[in-house]
Design a protein around this motif. Structure first.
Motif, PDB file in Angstrom:
ATOM      1  N   ASP A  85      -4.926 -13.019   8.088  1.00 16.92           N
ATOM      2  CA  ASP A  85      -6.253 -12.616   7.831  1.00 16.92           C
ATOM      3  C   ASP A  85      -5.889 -10.903   8.293  1.00 16.92           C
ATOM      4  OD1 ASP A  85      -9.357 -13.109   8.469  1.00 16.92           O
ATOM      5  OD2 ASP A  85      -8.726 -11.865   9.796  1.00 16.92           O
ATOM      6  N   ARG A  86      -6.786 -10.881   7.468  1.00 15.27           N
ATOM      7  CA  ARG A  86      -6.231  -9.056   6.953  1.00 15.27           C
ATOM      8  C   ARG A  86      -6.134  -8.502   8.426  1.00 15.27           C
ATOM      9  NH1 ARG A  86      -4.096  -5.499   4.457  1.00 15.27           N
ATOM     10  NH2 ARG A  86      -5.106  -7.000   2.600  1.00 15.27           N
ATOM     11  N   ASP A 132      -3.006  -5.629   9.606  1.00 15.54           N
ATOM     12  CA  ASP A 132      -3.204  -4.305   9.846  1.00 15.54           C
ATOM     13  C   ASP A 132      -3.673  -3.635  11.361  1.00 15.54           C
ATOM     14  OD1 ASP A 132      -3.975  -3.815   7.433  1.00 15.54           O
ATOM     15  OD2 ASP A 132      -6.059  -3.864   7.404  1.00 15.54           O
ATOM     16  N   SER A 152       3.205  -9.918   7.614  1.00 22.45           N
ATOM     17  CA  SER A 152       2.756 -10.319   6.466  1.00 22.45           C
ATOM     18  C   SER A 152       4.482  -9.748   5.610  1.00 22.45           C
ATOM     19  CB  SER A 152       2.036  -8.673   6.527  1.00 22.45           C
ATOM     20  OG  SER A 152       1.426  -8.116   7.409  1.00 22.45           O
ATOM     21  N   ILE A 159      -1.879 -12.641   2.689  1.00 22.67           N
ATOM     22  CA  ILE A 159      -2.830 -12.252   3.584  1.00 22.67           C
ATOM     23  C   ILE A 159      -4.260 -12.293   2.859  1.00 22.67           C
ATOM     24  CG2 ILE A 159      -4.038  -9.417   4.261  1.00 22.67           C
ATOM     25  CD1 ILE A 159      -0.570 -10.290   5.129  1.00 22.67           C
ATOM     26  N   GLU A 202      -7.912 -12.134   2.664  1.00 22.03           N
ATOM     27  CA  GLU A 202      -8.999 -11.426   3.661  1.00 22.03           C
ATOM     28  C   GLU A 202     -10.455 -12.355   3.694  1.00 22.03           C
ATOM     29  OE1 GLU A 202      -9.767  -8.185   3.016  1.00 22.03           O
ATOM     30  OE2 GLU A 202      -7.985  -7.636   1.995  1.00 22.03           O
TER      31      GLU A 202
END
Length: 181
Positions: A140-141, A145, A168, A175, A177
């Protein structure tokens, strides 16, 4: 060694120096990685491996915990597996996003016995590090992050401390969204 603000009351150690705290596939994967990202391990009480109990017992923030779930689906008689990484405060969209990514009619959490035998890891400690090479790892983004994360180590008696950038960079990581809600 990196300073880990998410370690709470635990003392992080370089993961490559504590094979005893890693499942064998995790140890092998870390040994073969390029090592440009810090990875630490912390020893914990195996009875406190579940995320909420871990965070409460050791003072690690819940919003820095990410869970790895093994998902399975069938297409033309073939079972397809994937690992899904989402923040512990969210839920993976298994029947929407993951189903489409796997290109299957129905996706669900893999049975515990299958997940354990196929990964070589303990249930409750499964991690994306060291999974079978043909499995996609959907990240998941929000996980990608994150500057610091607590994830499984392949066993219930420890946790890995990693960055979203490290996850990642795993060989089969993608990745995604809106993978979680």
């Amino acid at each position: 060694m990196a300073s880990w603000s998410i370690a709470g009351s635990l003392t992080p150690e370089p993961a490559d120096r504590r094979d005893d705290l890693l499942a064998p596939p995790v140890s092998r994967a870390l040994a073969s990685s390029d090592g440009d990202q810090p990875v630490a391990v912390v020893e914990i009480d195996p009875g406190l491996a579940d995320t909420a109990e871990f965070c409460a017992a050791y003072g690690s923030p819940m919003d820095a915990s990410a869970n790895c779930v093994v998902v399975a689906g069938k297409r033309a008689g073939e079972v397809r597996y994937a690992a899904v990484m989402v923040l512990a405060s969210t839920r993976a969209d298994v029947n929407g996003v993951v189903k489409r990514l796997l290109d299957v009619r129905k996706a669900s959490f893999a049975p515990m016995g299958d997940a354990v035998s196929l990964t070589g890891m303990e249930y409750g400690g499964i991690t994306p590090v060291g999974l079978p090479e043909d499995w996609p790892v959907y990240v998941d983004r929000a996980v990608a992050d994150a500057p610091e994360l607590v994830i499984g180590s392949g066993i219930r008696g420890s946790k890995l401390l990693v960055t979203g950038r490290f996850l990642s960079s795993l060989p089969t990581a993608q990745i995604i969204e809106d993978l979680a809600h």
